[in-house]
Design an enzyme around this catalytic site. Structure first.
Site, PDB file in Angstrom:
ATOM      1  N   GLU A 102      51.871  40.052  26.499  1.00 27.31           N
ATOM      2  CA  GLU A 102      50.222  40.346  27.019  1.00 27.31           C
ATOM      3  C   GLU A 102      50.407  40.808  28.452  1.00 27.31           C
ATOM      4  O   GLU A 102      51.641  40.547  29.181  1.00 27.31           O
ATOM      5  CB  GLU A 102      49.717  39.084  27.164  1.00 27.31           C
ATOM      6  CG  GLU A 102      48.584  38.951  26.103  1.00 27.31           C
ATOM      7  CD  GLU A 102      47.325  39.542  26.343  1.00 27.31           C
ATOM      8  OE1 GLU A 102      47.221  40.768  26.835  1.00 27.31           O
ATOM      9  OE2 GLU A 102      45.988  39.237  25.958  1.00 27.31           O
ATOM     10  N   ASP A 103      49.554  41.499  28.942  1.00 23.70           N
ATOM     11  CA  ASP A 103      49.567  42.029  30.368  1.00 23.70           C
ATOM     12  C   ASP A 103      49.027  40.769  31.432  1.00 23.70           C
ATOM     13  O   ASP A 103      49.607  40.549  32.180  1.00 23.70           O
ATOM     14  CB  ASP A 103      48.632  43.268  30.731  1.00 23.70           C
ATOM     15  CG  ASP A 103      47.184  42.800  29.956  1.00 23.70           C
ATOM     16  OD1 ASP A 103      46.784  41.903  29.316  1.00 23.70           O
ATOM     17  OD2 ASP A 103      46.468  44.024  30.197  1.00 23.70           O
ATOM     18  N   ASP A 106      43.745  35.507  31.145  1.00 22.38           N
ATOM     19  CA  ASP A 106      42.538  35.125  32.280  1.00 22.38           C
ATOM     20  C   ASP A 106      41.778  33.993  31.710  1.00 22.38           C
ATOM     21  O   ASP A 106      42.478  32.578  32.197  1.00 22.38           O
ATOM     22  CB  ASP A 106      41.747  36.431  32.305  1.00 22.38           C
ATOM     23  CG  ASP A 106      40.613  36.342  33.303  1.00 22.38           C
ATOM     24  OD1 ASP A 106      40.578  35.585  34.133  1.00 22.38           O
ATOM     25  OD2 ASP A 106      39.704  37.078  33.268  1.00 22.38           O
ATOM     26  N   PHE A 155      40.235  40.354  40.401  1.00 20.31           N
ATOM     27  CA  PHE A 155      40.609  41.478  39.505  1.00 20.31           C
ATOM     28  C   PHE A 155      41.843  42.290  40.099  1.00 20.31           C
ATOM     29  O   PHE A 155      41.634  42.693  41.092  1.00 20.31           O
ATOM     30  CB  PHE A 155      39.364  42.208  39.265  1.00 20.31           C
ATOM     31  CG  PHE A 155      39.356  43.464  38.173  1.00 20.31           C
ATOM     32  CD1 PHE A 155      38.882  42.970  36.790  1.00 20.31           C
ATOM     33  CD2 PHE A 155      39.624  44.686  38.498  1.00 20.31           C
ATOM     34  CE1 PHE A 155      39.331  43.647  35.926  1.00 20.31           C
ATOM     35  CE2 PHE A 155      39.878  45.501  37.239  1.00 20.31           C
ATOM     36  CZ  PHE A 155      39.524  44.960  36.094  1.00 20.31           C
ATOM     37  N   ARG A 168      45.933  52.588  35.308  1.00 18.47           N
ATOM     38  CA  ARG A 168      46.973  52.162  34.561  1.00 18.47           C
ATOM     39  C   ARG A 168      48.298  52.593  34.940  1.00 18.47           C
ATOM     40  O   ARG A 168      49.463  52.027  34.893  1.00 18.47           O
ATOM     41  CB  ARG A 168      46.890  52.307  33.148  1.00 18.47           C
ATOM     42  CG  ARG A 168      45.680  51.794  32.393  1.00 18.47           C
ATOM     43  CD  ARG A 168      45.917  51.911  30.675  1.00 18.47           C
ATOM     44  NE  ARG A 168      44.832  51.644  30.261  1.00 18.47           N
ATOM     45  CZ  ARG A 168      44.163  50.532  29.919  1.00 18.47           C
ATOM     46  NH1 ARG A 168      44.635  49.313  30.115  1.00 18.47           N
ATOM     47  NH2 ARG A 168      42.927  50.211  29.348  1.00 18.47           N
TER      48      ARG A 168
HETATM   49  P1  5GP Z   1      41.202  36.657  28.537  1.00 19.67           P
HETATM   50  O1  5GP Z   1      40.753  36.683  27.040  1.00 19.67           O
HETATM   51  O2  5GP Z   1      42.441  35.742  28.768  1.00 19.67           O
HETATM   52  O3  5GP Z   1      39.875  36.065  29.529  1.00 19.67           O
HETATM   53  O4  5GP Z   1      41.495  37.891  28.694  1.00 19.67           O
HETATM   54  C1  5GP Z   1      42.393  38.884  28.793  1.00 19.67           C
HETATM   55  C2  5GP Z   1      42.112  40.238  28.904  1.00 19.67           C
HETATM   56  O5  5GP Z   1      41.359  40.630  29.724  1.00 19.67           O
HETATM   57  C3  5GP Z   1      43.561  40.747  29.424  1.00 19.67           C
HETATM   58  O6  5GP Z   1      44.296  41.255  28.413  1.00 19.67           O
HETATM   59  C4  5GP Z   1      42.952  41.962  30.148  1.00 19.67           C
HETATM   60  O7  5GP Z   1      42.610  43.031  29.313  1.00 19.67           O
HETATM   61  C5  5GP Z   1      41.588  41.621  30.882  1.00 19.67           C
HETATM   62  N1  5GP Z   1      41.801  41.209  32.107  1.00 19.67           N
HETATM   63  C6  5GP Z   1      41.715  39.864  32.426  1.00 19.67           C
HETATM   64  N2  5GP Z   1      41.835  39.929  33.987  1.00 19.67           N
HETATM   65  C7  5GP Z   1      42.072  41.058  34.261  1.00 19.67           C
HETATM   66  C8  5GP Z   1      42.263  41.785  35.393  1.00 19.67           C
HETATM   67  O8  5GP Z   1      42.245  41.066  36.670  1.00 19.67           O
HETATM   68  N3  5GP Z   1      42.342  42.957  35.518  1.00 19.67           N
HETATM   69  C9  5GP Z   1      42.095  43.907  34.543  1.00 19.67           C
HETATM   70  N4  5GP Z   1      42.636  45.180  34.561  1.00 19.67           N
HETATM   71  N5  5GP Z   1      42.211  43.361  33.209  1.00 19.67           N
HETATM   72  C10 5GP Z   1      42.080  41.997  33.052  1.00 19.67           C
END
Ligand code: 5GP
Length: 177
Positions: A102-103, A106, A155, A168
């Site tokens: 995963e990147d 959050d 963010f 990206r």
């Molecule tokens: P989660 O389900 O854990 O809230 O969200 C994960 C996804 O939200 C990540 O895979 C990403 O696509 C997006 N995301 C969450 N925080 C960020 C951020 O700070 N920057 C970006 N570009 N995407 C984020």
């Protein structure tokens, strides 16, 4: 300090490419050590994880496979809200040692909804590697087994992560000002 503009927003340089490379190399060393003699399959979640996945995978020295999936969320027929499905999963995970790439984690919602589906396929093991983690915004407890950086709830863009489609291709990670 170097700042950039992506669409309408200003971002400041936050994590250098050298710092990213150092953490990716450390994660690769840990995975190589833990999977010695095994044949893990990496599942990289698109789009955000594609650069992390490529840089990490190049440094994996055990016999390994990689597959890229997209997660699509749609409203299920039940009132339980969104359902997440994987598009493009072309490997049978039964009995395999699986590592999700995963990147960023959050709120944890994405993996919280998706992991049970993977567990259903009966992998031998299931671990998570994430480049970034924002503990302040976590709603669902997700155990990240291999983590690059813990960051505050701001963010970020770059190194695969976008802001509305852009950013990206940035080599460094930038934080919203
Ligand atoms: P989660 O389900 O854990 O809230 O969200 C994960 C996804 O939200 C990540 O895979 C990403 O696509 C997006 N995301 C969450 N925080 C960020 C951020 O700070 N920057 C970006 N570009 N995407 C984020």
């Amino acid at each position: 300090m170097s700042t950039i503009r992506v669409h309408d927003k200003e971002f400041v340089a936050y994590i250098t490419s050298a710092e990213i490379a150092e953490q990716v190399a450390r994660i690769a060393i840990e995975i190589n050590r833990n999977y010695k003699g095994k044949n893990p399959v990496f599942i990289a979640i698109l789009n955000g994880a594609f650069i992390f996945a490529a840089d990490l995978f190049k440094q994996i020295n055990v016999e390994a496979e990689i597959s890229f999936i997209k997660l699509a969320s749609y409203k299920g027929v039940k009132s339980t809200g969104k359902v997440i499905t994987a598009i493009g999963l072309d490997v049978d995970l039964h009995g395999r040692d699986v590592i999700i790439l995963e990147d960023i984690v959050d709120t944890g919602k994405t993996l919280f909804q998706f992991l049970p589906q993977l567990e259903h396929t009966n992998p031998a093991s299931l671990k998570i590697a994430s480049l970034l983690f924002k503990p302040e915004s976590m709603i669902h407890l997700i155990k990240i087994d291999y983590l690059g950086f813990t960051i505050p709830n701001k963010f970020v863009v770059g190194y695969g992560l976008d802001y509305d489609g852009l950013g990206r291709n940035l080599k460094e990670i930038y934080q919203l000002i």
